[in-house]
Each structure stands twice: as structure tokens, then as C-alpha cells.
Design a protein around this motif. Structure first.
Motif, PDB file in Angstrom:
ATOM      1  N   PRO A  77      51.101  40.323  32.978  1.00 11.82           N
ATOM      2  CA  PRO A  77      52.101  40.967  32.102  1.00 11.82           C
ATOM      3  C   PRO A  77      51.555  42.187  31.372  1.00 11.82           C
ATOM      4  CG  PRO A  77      52.163  38.593  31.831  1.00 11.82           C
ATOM      5  CD  PRO A  77      50.933  38.911  32.630  1.00 11.82           C
ATOM      6  N   ALA A  78      50.268  42.136  30.986  1.00 10.67           N
ATOM      7  CA  ALA A  78      49.686  43.276  30.273  1.00 10.67           C
ATOM      8  C   ALA A  78      49.664  44.521  31.158  1.00 10.67           C
ATOM      9  CB  ALA A  78      48.276  42.942  29.798  1.00 10.67           C
ATOM     10  N   LEU A  79      49.279  44.362  32.425  1.00 13.57           N
ATOM     11  CA  LEU A  79      49.254  45.500  33.336  1.00 13.57           C
ATOM     12  C   LEU A  79      50.664  45.955  33.703  1.00 13.57           C
ATOM     13  CD1 LEU A  79      46.308  44.706  35.790  1.00 13.57           C
ATOM     14  CD2 LEU A  79      46.294  46.011  33.671  1.00 13.57           C
ATOM     15  N   LEU A  80      51.562  44.990  33.872  1.00 10.42           N
ATOM     16  CA  LEU A  80      52.947  45.358  34.157  1.00 10.42           C
ATOM     17  C   LEU A  80      53.561  46.131  32.992  1.00 10.42           C
ATOM     18  CD1 LEU A  80      54.346  42.101  35.820  1.00 10.42           C
ATOM     19  CD2 LEU A  80      53.934  44.299  36.936  1.00 10.42           C
ATOM     20  N   ALA A  81      53.239  45.685  31.762  1.00 12.61           N
ATOM     21  CA  ALA A  81      53.790  46.326  30.566  1.00 12.61           C
ATOM     22  C   ALA A  81      53.318  47.764  30.425  1.00 12.61           C
ATOM     23  CB  ALA A  81      53.415  45.528  29.322  1.00 12.61           C
ATOM     24  N   SER A  82      52.158  48.084  30.993  1.00 14.07           N
ATOM     25  CA  SER A  82      51.658  49.451  30.912  1.00 14.07           C
ATOM     26  C   SER A  82      52.524  50.417  31.715  1.00 14.07           C
ATOM     27  CB  SER A  82      50.214  49.522  31.417  1.00 14.07           C
ATOM     28  OG  SER A  82      50.160  49.369  32.829  1.00 14.07           O
ATOM     29  N   GLY A  83      53.195  49.881  32.741  1.00 12.63           N
ATOM     30  CA  GLY A  83      54.054  50.709  33.575  1.00 12.63           C
ATOM     31  C   GLY A  83      53.310  51.706  34.439  1.00 12.63           C
ATOM     32  N   ARG A  84      51.992  51.527  34.610  1.00 15.12           N
ATOM     33  CA  ARG A  84      51.182  52.510  35.328  1.00 15.12           C
ATOM     34  C   ARG A  84      50.832  52.094  36.752  1.00 15.12           C
ATOM     35  NH1 ARG A  84      47.231  55.578  31.061  1.00 15.12           N
ATOM     36  NH2 ARG A  84      48.788  55.845  29.414  1.00 15.12           N
ATOM     37  N   MET A  85      51.201  50.870  37.135  1.00 12.64           N
ATOM     38  CA  MET A  85      50.922  50.392  38.492  1.00 12.64           C
ATOM     39  C   MET A  85      52.168  49.765  39.083  1.00 12.64           C
ATOM     40  SD  MET A  85      47.213  48.487  38.066  1.00 12.64           S
ATOM     41  CE  MET A  85      47.131  48.084  39.823  1.00 12.64           C
ATOM     42  N   GLU A  86      52.296  49.876  40.400  1.00 18.68           N
ATOM     43  CA  GLU A  86      53.366  49.181  41.081  1.00 18.68           C
ATOM     44  C   GLU A  86      53.176  47.680  40.889  1.00 18.68           C
ATOM     45  OE1 GLU A  86      54.271  50.488  45.196  1.00 18.68           O
ATOM     46  OE2 GLU A  86      52.573  51.843  44.882  1.00 18.68           O
ATOM     47  N   PRO A  87      54.261  46.920  40.721  1.00 20.35           N
ATOM     48  CA  PRO A  87      54.133  45.471  40.534  1.00 20.35           C
ATOM     49  C   PRO A  87      53.299  44.784  41.620  1.00 20.35           C
ATOM     50  CG  PRO A  87      56.357  46.148  40.027  1.00 20.35           C
ATOM     51  CD  PRO A  87      55.660  47.361  40.558  1.00 20.35           C
ATOM     52  N   ARG A  88      53.483  45.168  42.871  1.00 23.74           N
ATOM     53  CA  ARG A  88      52.731  44.504  43.949  1.00 23.74           C
ATOM     54  C   ARG A  88      51.233  44.777  43.823  1.00 23.74           C
ATOM     55  NH1 ARG A  88      51.401  47.695  48.423  1.00 23.74           N
ATOM     56  NH2 ARG A  88      52.151  49.843  48.308  1.00 23.74           N
ATOM     57  N   LYS A  89      50.858  45.975  43.325  1.00 25.39           N
ATOM     58  CA  LYS A  89      49.436  46.279  43.146  1.00 25.39           C
ATOM     59  C   LYS A  89      48.864  45.596  41.903  1.00 25.39           C
ATOM     60  CE  LYS A  89      48.778  50.400  45.869  1.00 25.39           C
ATOM     61  NZ  LYS A  89      48.073  51.700  45.947  1.00 25.39           N
ATOM     62  N   VAL A  90      49.689  45.404  40.883  1.00 26.56           N
ATOM     63  CA  VAL A  90      49.249  44.623  39.723  1.00 26.56           C
ATOM     64  C   VAL A  90      48.904  43.206  40.163  1.00 26.56           C
ATOM     65  CG1 VAL A  90      49.997  43.562  37.564  1.00 26.56           C
ATOM     66  CG2 VAL A  90      50.535  45.963  38.007  1.00 26.56           C
ATOM     67  N   ILE A  91      49.826  42.581  40.892  1.00 26.60           N
ATOM     68  CA  ILE A  91      49.638  41.200  41.332  1.00 26.60           C
ATOM     69  C   ILE A  91      48.452  41.083  42.281  1.00 26.60           C
ATOM     70  CG2 ILE A  91      50.711  39.327  42.668  1.00 26.60           C
ATOM     71  CD1 ILE A  91      53.417  40.360  41.495  1.00 26.60           C
ATOM     72  N   GLY A  92      48.356  42.006  43.237  1.00 28.84           N
ATOM     73  CA  GLY A  92      47.248  41.969  44.184  1.00 28.84           C
ATOM     74  C   GLY A  92      45.901  42.187  43.528  1.00 28.84           C
ATOM     75  N   SER A  93      45.835  43.097  42.560  1.00 27.01           N
ATOM     76  CA  SER A  93      44.563  43.388  41.881  1.00 27.01           C
ATOM     77  C   SER A  93      44.144  42.246  40.966  1.00 27.01           C
ATOM     78  CB  SER A  93      44.692  44.687  41.068  1.00 27.01           C
ATOM     79  OG  SER A  93      45.010  45.777  41.908  1.00 27.01           O
ATOM     80  N   ILE A  94      45.110  41.635  40.273  1.00 28.82           N
ATOM     81  CA  ILE A  94      44.801  40.488  39.411  1.00 28.82           C
ATOM     82  C   ILE A  94      44.332  39.311  40.252  1.00 28.82           C
ATOM     83  CG2 ILE A  94      45.863  38.703  37.963  1.00 28.82           C
ATOM     84  CD1 ILE A  94      45.194  41.152  36.380  1.00 28.82           C
ATOM     85  N   ASP A  95      45.016  39.034  41.352  1.00 26.97           N
ATOM     86  CA  ASP A  95      44.619  37.924  42.216  1.00 26.97           C
ATOM     87  C   ASP A  95      43.225  38.141  42.802  1.00 26.97           C
ATOM     88  OD1 ASP A  95      46.846  36.439  41.812  1.00 26.97           O
ATOM     89  OD2 ASP A  95      47.505  36.388  43.899  1.00 26.97           O
ATOM     90  N   THR A  96      42.931  39.380  43.196  1.00 24.12           N
ATOM     91  CA  THR A  96      41.630  39.669  43.803  1.00 24.12           C
ATOM     92  C   THR A  96      40.504  39.584  42.784  1.00 24.12           C
ATOM     93  OG1 THR A  96      42.726  41.154  45.391  1.00 24.12           O
ATOM     94  CG2 THR A  96      40.342  41.384  45.136  1.00 24.12           C
ATOM     95  N   SER A  97      40.704  40.134  41.588  1.00 28.66           N
ATOM     96  CA  SER A  97      39.664  40.082  40.555  1.00 28.66           C
ATOM     97  C   SER A  97      39.417  38.660  40.064  1.00 28.66           C
ATOM     98  CB  SER A  97      40.046  40.986  39.378  1.00 28.66           C
ATOM     99  OG  SER A  97      41.276  40.586  38.797  1.00 28.66           O
ATOM    100  N   GLU A  98      40.395  37.786  40.259  1.00 27.36           N
ATOM    101  CA  GLU A  98      40.237  36.398  39.817  1.00 27.36           C
ATOM    102  C   GLU A  98      39.134  35.681  40.587  1.00 27.36           C
ATOM    103  OE1 GLU A  98      43.119  32.683  38.486  1.00 27.36           O
ATOM    104  OE2 GLU A  98      43.859  34.161  39.933  1.00 27.36           O
ATOM    105  N   PHE A  99      38.753  36.203  41.738  1.00 32.82           N
ATOM    106  CA  PHE A  99      37.636  35.633  42.493  1.00 32.82           C
ATOM    107  C   PHE A  99      36.365  35.637  41.654  1.00 32.82           C
ATOM    108  CE2 PHE A  99      34.062  36.523  45.510  1.00 32.82           C
ATOM    109  CZ  PHE A  99      33.998  35.256  46.077  1.00 32.82           C
ATOM    110  N   LEU A 100      36.104  36.764  40.959  1.00 34.10           N
ATOM    111  CA  LEU A 100      34.923  36.860  40.094  1.00 34.10           C
ATOM    112  C   LEU A 100      35.027  35.890  38.919  1.00 34.10           C
ATOM    113  CD1 LEU A 100      34.604  40.768  39.954  1.00 34.10           C
ATOM    114  CD2 LEU A 100      33.339  39.179  41.421  1.00 34.10           C
ATOM    115  N   VAL A 101      36.223  35.774  38.364  1.00 33.86           N
ATOM    116  CA  VAL A 101      36.457  34.884  37.229  1.00 33.86           C
ATOM    117  C   VAL A 101      36.234  33.425  37.633  1.00 33.86           C
ATOM    118  CG1 VAL A 101      38.218  34.055  35.611  1.00 33.86           C
ATOM    119  CG2 VAL A 101      38.066  36.486  36.147  1.00 33.86           C
ATOM    120  N   ALA A 102      36.723  33.057  38.815  1.00 30.91           N
ATOM    121  CA  ALA A 102      36.587  31.682  39.289  1.00 30.91           C
ATOM    122  C   ALA A 102      35.122  31.318  39.525  1.00 30.91           C
ATOM    123  CB  ALA A 102      37.391  31.487  40.575  1.00 30.91           C
TER     124      ALA A 102
END
Length: 302
Positions: free
Chosen positions: A161-186
């Protein structure tokens, strides 16, 4: 065997939602494990260990469909890993009696945020294409990573939601980037739990069941992200998280509500949830109608 099948199906469903919405795998899975009576730290550890595989598969699928901004992944993922390691260590040192209601409160807050965010505001539109600065992404990643480990989920509900609220990325790229970065978090959260807990309370078979379900769903979700209306899905998932964690709190020593009080609370929650879904569906249809009208009014090039 029945439990393992149910866990695999839960992992499949959670990954379908997470991969298409950018959130809710950890929150949904951890909520299920807590409802089954699992130790909070062990529940979060189980989910994060399974997420190492699911986020890797999900990230690869999103990359294949062109849904990943690697600069954003690096700027938010590394601080997120630091935060998740610290969160895993903090949760591991809390007693079960304290950790369970604390985790449920965190999950409840995240659920309310997800449901209200997508119900009333939908998908924001704004400064598409402008770069996201590190001074915004780094603190966001640190906080989201910490909440993810302590709450069993939070990376997506905070980051997406924070990245979506910025309005600076396409929704599909927000979701894809968050999902991909979650690998490091996991990975960081898994290491934090293993260093603090060892294998105490961990059920490797449960980890495998969640992992298998998530691996099946990951590529499908990366494809569905272009088709599923996030506004409606966000309201639905948020409602599930809210209802489930209110149930945990009502049964905790902190509240210990009577059956009558519990029934009244559930009735109110289901009514609010139904109202949120109805509002989201109508708002989504209205947006589609307005977009269609706008397109019809566009002048045709000769």
C-alpha cells in the motif's frame, strides 16, 4: 495427512492472494497456524522458512512477466532483511502467553489497514514513472521487515500500500517488486528464528506442506496479477484477517469474552465485512464504467 493437505491448500490459496495482491501470504498462514494452537514464534518461523521457496518462485515468475523493478527490490529488500532479523529475535524472546495476543493485535491492525485501504481508496493514481528515493524505501523496508517477523506477516500489507500510495509505479510492478524483495526478508527472518529457537517447536512437514502449496500457486498468481481486481481482493483478505484475529483475542486471557459478547462482536464484524465487500465491488464497477466512458469520448485519430 488431512492436516497436511489442508495446510498445502492454505499455502496455495495464500500464495495466490499474495502473488496477485502483493500481500497476505504470511498474515493469512500465520493466522491459520495460531488458530491451530501453534506457538507464535514457531508459527512465524514455519511461515518464513516456507516463504524462502515461495518468494523465490514468485519472484522468478514476476520477473518473467516483467513485473519487477530491481532498483526498488534492492533499496527496500536489504533494510527489510535487517528489520526481519531483528523482529525474529525479539519475538523469539517473548513468552507464549505474551506473544500470542501481541501477534494477534499486530495482525488485526494490519488486517484493518488492508481492508480499509482498499475498500475506501482503491488503487491510487498519480505521479507514475517518477523514481522512488532510498530515504523513503529504506525506513519503509526496515519497519515492514520488523513487523513481518514479529507479526508473522506485514511485509506486503505495509510495503505494497505504501508504494501504491506513492503513485510512482504501476500496480503490477509494485506487487512484483514487493514479492521479489520478500525473498531477502524471508531468509533473514528464517535465520533469526533458527539462531534464537533452533528447531524448537518447528514442524518440518508443515513447512514442506506450505512450501508445496505456494510453489504451485506462485506462477499462476504472477499471471493473475493483470486480471484480478485488487480493490475487491484487498477488502476480502483484510476481512478474513480481522475476523480470525479478533477471535484469537476474544479467547485470550487479556479479554476472555463470554459467548454472548463474542457472538455480538462476530455479527458486527461480518456485517462490516459484507458492507466493505459490497462497497468495493460497486466502486470497482463504477471505476470501470467511468474508464469506458472516458475512452469512448477520446477523439479518434485520422
Amino acid at each position: 495427512m488431512r492436516t497436511l493437505i489442508l495446510l498445502a491448500l492454505a499455502g496455495l490459496g495464500a500464495q495466490l492472494v499474495d502473488g496477485s495482491l502483493g500481500m497476505a501470504y504470511g498474515v493469512t498462514s500465520t493466522t491459520l497456524l495460531l488458530a491451530m494452537g501453534t506457538n507464535p514464534a514457531a508459527a512465524s518461523a514455519t511461515v518464513h522458512l516456507s516463504e524462502i521457496g515461495t518468494t523465490l518462485m514468485s519472484g522468478a515468475a514476476h520477473w518473467r512477466f516483467g513485473n519487477v523493478d530491481w532498483k526498488v527490490v534492492a533499496k527496500i529488500g536489504v533494510p527489510g532483511a535487517v528489520g526481519s532479523f531483528l523482529g525474529a529475535t525479539a519475538l523469539s524472546n517473548l513468552s507464549t502467553e505474551v506473544a500470542e495476543p501481541v501477534m494477534s493485535l499486530i495482525l488485526l491492525a494490519l488486517g484493518l489497514y488492508v481492508m480499509s485501504r482498499f475498500t475506501f481508496r482503491g488503487m491510487p493514481k498519480g505521479q507514475l514513472g517518477k523514481p522512488l528515493r532510498k530515504r523513503f524505501l529504506a525506513p519503509l523496508g526496515l519497519v515492514a521487515g520488523f513487523l513481518d517477523a514479529t507479526g508473522g506477516g506485514g511485509w506486503g500489507p505495509v510495503g505494497t500500500p505504501a508504494l501504491l500510495a506513492s503513485g510512482r509505479m504501476e500496480p503490477r510492478k509494485v506487487i512484483g517488486s514487493i514479492d521479489t524483495s520478500e525473498f531477502l526478508v524471508a531468509i533473514a527472518a528464517g535465520l533469526g528464528f533458527l539462531f534464537s529457537l533452533g528447531s524448537q517447536g518447528l514442524n518440518r512437514t508443515w513447512v514442506l506442506a506450505f512450501l508445496l502449496g505456494g510453489l504451485v500457486a506462485a506462477p499462476v498468481a504472477a499471471w493473475l496479477v493483470r486480471l484480478v481486481p485488487p480493490r475487491v481482493l484487498g477488502s476480502a483478505v483484510g476481512g478474513v484477517i480481522v475476523v480470525t484475529n479478533v477471535r484469537t483475542l476474544l479467547r485470550s486471557d487479556w479479554v476472555h469474552a463470554s459467548g454472548t459478547v463474542g457472538a455480538l462482536v462476530y455479527a458486527l464484524l461480518y456485517a462490516l465485512w459484507a458492507g466493505a465487500l459490497t462497497y468495493s465491488i460497486r466502486a470497482y464497477r463504477r471505476e470501470r464504467t467511468e474508464e469506458a466512458v472516458t475512452e469512448d469520448r477520446q477523439p479518434v485519430a485520422v
